[in-house]
Design a protein around this motif. Structure first.
Motif, PDB file in Angstrom:
ATOM      1  N   ARG A 159      33.315  43.972  35.948  1.00 22.58           N
ATOM      2  CA  ARG A 159      32.481  43.066  36.742  1.00 22.58           C
ATOM      3  C   ARG A 159      32.271  41.739  36.005  1.00 22.58           C
ATOM      4  N   ALA A 160      32.023  41.824  34.714  1.00 21.65           N
ATOM      5  CA  ALA A 160      31.827  40.608  33.918  1.00 21.65           C
ATOM      6  C   ALA A 160      33.104  39.780  33.873  1.00 21.65           C
ATOM      7  N   ARG A 161      34.237  40.440  33.711  1.00 24.40           N
ATOM      8  CA  ARG A 161      35.513  39.729  33.638  1.00 24.40           C
ATOM      9  C   ARG A 161      35.856  39.060  34.959  1.00 24.40           C
ATOM     10  N   VAL A 162      35.641  39.770  36.064  1.00 22.73           N
ATOM     11  CA  VAL A 162      35.918  39.199  37.382  1.00 22.73           C
ATOM     12  C   VAL A 162      34.980  38.015  37.645  1.00 22.73           C
ATOM     13  N   THR A 163      33.728  38.147  37.275  1.00 23.68           N
ATOM     14  CA  THR A 163      32.767  37.051  37.449  1.00 23.68           C
ATOM     15  C   THR A 163      33.208  35.823  36.656  1.00 23.68           C
ATOM     16  N   ALA A 164      33.631  36.030  35.420  1.00 17.97           N
ATOM     17  CA  ALA A 164      34.092  34.913  34.584  1.00 17.97           C
ATOM     18  C   ALA A 164      35.360  34.295  35.159  1.00 17.97           C
ATOM     19  N   ASN A 165      36.270  35.143  35.639  1.00 21.72           N
ATOM     20  CA  ASN A 165      37.522  34.668  36.233  1.00 21.72           C
ATOM     21  C   ASN A 165      37.237  33.836  37.479  1.00 21.72           C
ATOM     22  N   ARG A 166      36.339  34.316  38.318  1.00 22.81           N
ATOM     23  CA  ARG A 166      35.974  33.570  39.532  1.00 22.81           C
ATOM     24  C   ARG A 166      35.341  32.233  39.170  1.00 22.81           C
TER      25      ARG A 166
END
Length: 143
Positions: A98-105
């Motif tokens: 979730r943290a990685r996807v949030t950062a990627n977005r």
């Protein structure tokens, strides 16, 4: 070819090109687009089986199984027995995913904001804002 057909072709090409640019704005060596897509489903829709994910993505179950296995080994998803059918495994995104996807977005959003600010005039930015609801309708109701 009619003007509407030409416009539809151009829109398809532009949306594809914009999608590629957004994917390219993510950090190199990051998750594959298939992995990001699977994590997106799990974050938005909650726990899903490999079969559910394959149907959502329009790919074979075996292909989705490989994608889920790679995410599992990377600690991006976790599996648990389906409460309705213990023979099935439902996968959820981990907090790290979730943290990685949030950062990627956030990186992709930043790229898009910069592109809009540097490439479009204030009037063009307003035109873009006005067309967004139309694009949303097409995306939501396309059959």
């Amino acid at each position: 070819m009619s003007e509407l057909n030409e416009s539809a072709t151009l829109l398809r090409m532009l949306v594809g090109k914009l999608g590629r640019r957004l994917r390219e704005s993510a950090p190199p060596g990051d998750l594959t687009w298939s992995q990001v897509s699977v994590l997106g489903y799990l974050i938005r829709d909650g726990a899903m089986t490999v079969t559910d994910l394959a149907a959502a993505e329009g790919v074979r179950t075996q292909s989705m199984g490989a994608t889920v296995a790679s995410l599992l080994s990377a600690g991006m998803v976790q599996g648990e027995a389906d409460p309705c059918d213990g023979r099935k495994t439902r996968y959820t995104a981990t907090s790290a995913a979730r943290a990685r996807v949030t950062a990627n977005r956030a990186l992709r959003d930043d790229w898009l904001v910069r592109a809009i600010n540097t490439q479009l005039s204030a009037e063009e930015q307003q035109q873009l804002l006005r067309v967004l609801p139309l694009l949303q309708r097409l995306a939501d109701n396309a059959s």
